[in-house]
Design a protein around this motif. Structure first.
Motif, PDB file in Angstrom:
ATOM      1  N   ALA A   1       8.536   8.080  -4.472  1.00 56.40           N
ATOM      2  CA  ALA A   1       9.472   7.115  -3.886  1.00 56.40           C
ATOM      3  C   ALA A   1      10.901   7.642  -3.946  1.00 56.40           C
ATOM      4  CB  ALA A   1       9.360   5.781  -4.614  1.00 56.40           C
ATOM      5  N   ILE A   2      11.275   8.267  -5.057  1.00 55.28           N
ATOM      6  CA  ILE A   2      12.616   8.838  -5.177  1.00 55.28           C
ATOM      7  C   ILE A   2      12.792  10.002  -4.206  1.00 55.28           C
ATOM      8  CG2 ILE A   2      14.204  10.057  -6.708  1.00 55.28           C
ATOM      9  CD1 ILE A   2      12.993   8.478  -9.045  1.00 55.28           C
ATOM     10  N   LEU A   3      11.817  10.902  -4.161  1.00 56.10           N
ATOM     11  CA  LEU A   3      11.907  12.063  -3.264  1.00 56.10           C
ATOM     12  C   LEU A   3      12.054  11.643  -1.806  1.00 56.10           C
ATOM     13  CD1 LEU A   3       9.173  14.393  -4.811  1.00 56.10           C
ATOM     14  CD2 LEU A   3      11.615  14.894  -4.672  1.00 56.10           C
ATOM     15  N   ALA A   4      11.373  10.563  -1.429  1.00 60.80           N
ATOM     16  CA  ALA A   4      11.395  10.110  -0.039  1.00 60.80           C
ATOM     17  C   ALA A   4      12.685   9.382   0.325  1.00 60.80           C
ATOM     18  CB  ALA A   4      10.199   9.197   0.217  1.00 60.80           C
ATOM     19  N   GLY A   5      13.501   9.083  -0.686  1.00 60.57           N
ATOM     20  CA  GLY A   5      14.738   8.366  -0.404  1.00 60.57           C
ATOM     21  C   GLY A   5      14.552   6.874  -0.223  1.00 60.57           C
ATOM     22  N   ASP A   6      13.456   6.317  -0.752  1.00 60.24           N
ATOM     23  CA  ASP A   6      13.242   4.875  -0.663  1.00 60.24           C
ATOM     24  C   ASP A   6      14.374   4.136  -1.375  1.00 60.24           C
ATOM     25  OD1 ASP A   6      10.892   5.607   0.530  1.00 60.24           O
ATOM     26  OD2 ASP A   6       9.573   4.793  -1.019  1.00 60.24           O
ATOM     27  N   ASN A   7      14.739   2.991  -0.852  1.00 59.30           N
ATOM     28  CA  ASN A   7      15.776   2.173  -1.476  1.00 59.30           C
ATOM     29  C   ASN A   7      15.223   1.242  -2.545  1.00 59.30           C
ATOM     30  OD1 ASN A   7      17.969   3.132   0.144  1.00 59.30           O
ATOM     31  ND2 ASN A   7      17.217   1.858   1.831  1.00 59.30           N
ATOM     32  N   VAL A   8      13.966   0.851  -2.373  1.00 60.18           N
ATOM     33  CA  VAL A   8      13.355  -0.151  -3.242  1.00 60.18           C
ATOM     34  C   VAL A   8      11.972   0.327  -3.657  1.00 60.18           C
ATOM     35  CG1 VAL A   8      12.512  -2.538  -3.380  1.00 60.18           C
ATOM     36  CG2 VAL A   8      14.602  -2.033  -2.115  1.00 60.18           C
ATOM     37  N   THR A   9      11.597  -0.005  -4.889  1.00 62.71           N
ATOM     38  CA  THR A   9      10.227   0.195  -5.344  1.00 62.71           C
ATOM     39  C   THR A   9       9.833  -1.031  -6.151  1.00 62.71           C
ATOM     40  OG1 THR A   9       8.685   1.719  -6.414  1.00 62.71           O
ATOM     41  CG2 THR A   9      10.838   1.455  -7.449  1.00 62.71           C
ATOM     42  N   GLY A  10       8.774  -0.925  -6.925  1.00 59.38           N
ATOM     43  CA  GLY A  10       8.358  -2.089  -7.695  1.00 59.38           C
ATOM     44  C   GLY A  10       7.024  -1.875  -8.356  1.00 59.38           C
ATOM     45  N   VAL A  11       6.387  -2.988  -8.711  1.00 59.71           N
ATOM     46  CA  VAL A  11       5.084  -2.979  -9.368  1.00 59.71           C
ATOM     47  C   VAL A  11       4.150  -3.911  -8.611  1.00 59.71           C
ATOM     48  CG1 VAL A  11       3.820  -3.569 -11.470  1.00 59.71           C
ATOM     49  CG2 VAL A  11       6.055  -2.472 -11.635  1.00 59.71           C
TER      50      VAL A  11
ATOM     51  N   PRO B   1       0.787  -1.238   0.000  1.00 53.73           N
ATOM     52  CA  PRO B   1       0.000   0.000   0.000  1.00 53.73           C
ATOM     53  C   PRO B   1       0.821   1.291   0.000  1.00 53.73           C
ATOM     54  CG  PRO B   1       0.098  -0.868   2.214  1.00 53.73           C
ATOM     55  CD  PRO B   1       0.806  -1.874   1.346  1.00 53.73           C
ATOM     56  N   HIS B   2       2.138   1.190  -0.179  1.00 56.74           N
ATOM     57  CA  HIS B   2       2.948   2.407  -0.247  1.00 56.74           C
ATOM     58  C   HIS B   2       2.727   3.115  -1.581  1.00 56.74           C
ATOM     59  CE1 HIS B   2       4.969   1.276   3.408  1.00 56.74           C
ATOM     60  NE2 HIS B   2       5.275   0.107   2.900  1.00 56.74           N
ATOM     61  N   TRP B   3       2.607   4.426  -1.512  1.00 52.31           N
ATOM     62  CA  TRP B   3       2.518   5.299  -2.669  1.00 52.31           C
ATOM     63  C   TRP B   3       1.324   4.977  -3.572  1.00 52.31           C
ATOM     64  CZ3 TRP B   3       4.810   8.975  -0.725  1.00 52.31           C
ATOM     65  CH2 TRP B   3       6.059   8.871  -0.118  1.00 52.31           C
ATOM     66  N   ARG B   4       0.152   5.011  -2.957  1.00 53.38           N
ATOM     67  CA  ARG B   4      -1.082   5.032  -3.738  1.00 53.38           C
ATOM     68  C   ARG B   4      -1.210   6.413  -4.385  1.00 53.38           C
ATOM     69  NH1 ARG B   4      -5.108   2.921   1.117  1.00 53.38           N
ATOM     70  NH2 ARG B   4      -4.530   0.694   1.090  1.00 53.38           N
ATOM     71  N   GLY B   5      -1.743   6.442  -5.596  1.00 52.65           N
ATOM     72  CA  GLY B   5      -1.979   7.748  -6.205  1.00 52.65           C
ATOM     73  C   GLY B   5      -1.248   7.946  -7.512  1.00 52.65           C
ATOM     74  N   ALA B   6      -1.174   9.217  -7.947  1.00 57.14           N
ATOM     75  CA  ALA B   6      -0.792   9.561  -9.319  1.00 57.14           C
ATOM     76  C   ALA B   6       0.697   9.542  -9.604  1.00 57.14           C
ATOM     77  CB  ALA B   6      -1.348  10.953  -9.650  1.00 57.14           C
TER      78      ALA B   6
ATOM     79  N   PRO C   1      15.600  -2.261  -7.089  1.00 55.95           N
ATOM     80  CA  PRO C   1      16.258  -1.189  -6.340  1.00 55.95           C
ATOM     81  C   PRO C   1      16.161   0.145  -7.083  1.00 55.95           C
ATOM     82  CG  PRO C   1      17.899  -2.574  -7.411  1.00 55.95           C
ATOM     83  CD  PRO C   1      16.576  -3.242  -7.614  1.00 55.95           C
ATOM     84  N   ILE C   2      16.060   1.235  -6.330  1.00 54.79           N
ATOM     85  CA  ILE C   2      15.997   2.563  -6.942  1.00 54.79           C
ATOM     86  C   ILE C   2      17.397   3.062  -7.303  1.00 54.79           C
ATOM     87  CG2 ILE C   2      15.422   4.990  -6.518  1.00 54.79           C
ATOM     88  CD1 ILE C   2      12.991   4.061  -4.978  1.00 54.79           C
ATOM     89  N   GLU C   3      18.355   2.881  -6.397  1.00 55.68           N
ATOM     90  CA  GLU C   3      19.740   3.293  -6.605  1.00 55.68           C
ATOM     91  C   GLU C   3      19.789   4.759  -7.035  1.00 55.68           C
ATOM     92  OE1 GLU C   3      20.639   0.114  -9.357  1.00 55.68           O
ATOM     93  OE2 GLU C   3      21.497  -1.131  -7.752  1.00 55.68           O
ATOM     94  N   ASP C   4      20.525   5.071  -8.116  1.00 57.57           N
ATOM     95  CA  ASP C   4      20.639   6.472  -8.551  1.00 57.57           C
ATOM     96  C   ASP C   4      19.829   6.738  -9.820  1.00 57.57           C
ATOM     97  OD1 ASP C   4      22.133   5.025 -10.328  1.00 57.57           O
ATOM     98  OD2 ASP C   4      23.925   6.281 -10.218  1.00 57.57           O
ATOM     99  N   LYS C   5      18.758   5.976 -10.014  1.00 57.88           N
ATOM    100  CA  LYS C   5      17.951   6.115 -11.229  1.00 57.88           C
ATOM    101  C   LYS C   5      17.092   7.377 -11.189  1.00 57.88           C
ATOM    102  CE  LYS C   5      17.702   1.086 -11.180  1.00 57.88           C
ATOM    103  NZ  LYS C   5      16.874  -0.055 -10.721  1.00 57.88           N
ATOM    104  N   THR C   6      16.891   7.951 -12.359  1.00 56.22           N
ATOM    105  CA  THR C   6      15.952   9.062 -12.492  1.00 56.22           C
ATOM    106  C   THR C   6      14.536   8.513 -12.611  1.00 56.22           C
ATOM    107  OG1 THR C   6      16.025   9.108 -14.906  1.00 56.22           O
ATOM    108  CG2 THR C   6      17.698  10.403 -13.736  1.00 56.22           C
TER     109      THR C   6
END
Length: 301
Positions: free
Chosen positions: A123-133, A112-117, A154-159
């Motif tokens: 996720a990048i702004l918050a400094g999360d280390n991992v995201t996904g689908v 349920p993290h990051w519901r919405g547009a 992993p998010i790493e240094d991706k734009t």
């Protein structure tokens, strides 16, 4: 399966391609209507419309799905499932209920993290280390439905641009696999207590505030690259920063520390690596500085 595909931007295209190439019957592709774009402001079809037409898939772009006629046309398609990826319209309950297996959404976060547009940017702004689908069974709430499958990266240094492309491909394969195993999957309810919201990006958020720490500003640069682009003013000109690096130096926030455009922040400093001037193509900062010297001690806005 008989599938109605519903999506609009580039993010949605890999899912459409994966489902079509898996041998499913795409009975229609719903997408946003063509919009004026480019110098001539000519009407341009969405990326999903272009891909669907290339594959001879019927395209529909109703302005709304709230009226009875549009809902009846949708139900008449007799779909087994609707696959939704960044479509851009709210689906009324009548639409959600029409396909045999309902409507499945490709959502670019680990719900349920990051519901919405704007889940990728947030996720990048918050400094999360991992995201996904997450593949989710849609319901009336905003990204609140039960989950069928997830995949992490992993998010790493991706734009945001790089991460969007990666998650689009991950989501396409995850959705294709989900449909193969749909009858055997057991939906898992989201825990609302762990939910976070990802509101749409406001362009006002893109202006750099040099009183913030350099690491936070570097995340802002990545979150807003390529659009809308984190920016600052130099001699009255707006400069977008597309790539930057954190430098372990201190100084008065918003002031250049050397002739390499290293700018002091509230904590540490930031050195733009790739920038874009208004109306100009992107360039490396070294090329910019060869045409416009910026010495130490210059204040930027």
């Amino acid at each position: 399966m008989r599938i109605v595909f519903m999506g609009t931007p580039d993010f949605a295209v890999p899912s459409l391609v994966a489902l079509h190439e898996a041998g499913h019957t795409i009975v229609a592709a719903y997408t946003q209507p063509p919009r004026p774009a480019g110098r001539g402001k000519k009407l341009q079809p969405s990326p999903v419309q272009r891909e669907a037409e290339n594959r001879h898939i019927p395209v529909r772009h109703p302005v709304s799905l709230k009226n009875a006629e549009a809902q009846a046309e949708f139900a008449a398609l007799d779909a087994d499932v609707a696959v939704v990826a960044a479509y851009g319209l709210i689906l009324p309950q009548a639409v959600l209920d029409a396909p045999k297996y309902g409507c499945l959404n490709v959502h670019a976060s680990l719900l349920p993290h990051w519901r919405g547009a704007a889940p990728i940017q947030r996720a990048i702004l918050a400094g999360d280390n991992v995201t996904g689908v997450t593949i989710m069974q849609m319901e009336a709430g905003l990204d609140t439905g039960p989950m069928l499958a997830t995949a992490r990266t992993p998010i790493e240094d991706k734009t945001a641009g790089e991460l969007t492309e990666e998650l689009a491909e991950i989501g396409a394969q995850l959705m294709a696999g989900t449909l193969e195993d749909l009858a055997a999957l057991h939906p898992v309810s989201q825990d609302d207590a762990d939910a976070s919201y990802a509101p749409k990006i406001d362009k006002a958020e893109a202006r750099i505030d040099w009183s913030h720490g350099a690491e936070a500003i570097e995340r802002q640069v990545r979150a807003f690259a390529p659009f809308p682009g984190a920016w600052f003013e130099l001699d009255g000109e707006r400069i977008k920063v597309l790539k930057a690096q954190v430098i372990a130096r201190e100084g008065k926030a918003g002031t250049t520390l050397d002739d390499a455009l290293t700018i002091a922040c509230g904590y540490a400093a930031l050195r733009p690596v790739r920038i874009q001037r208004a109306g100009k193509p992107a360039m490396d900062v070294d090329a910019f500085l060869r045409g416009k010297a910026v010495p130490a001690g210059v204040s930027v806005g």
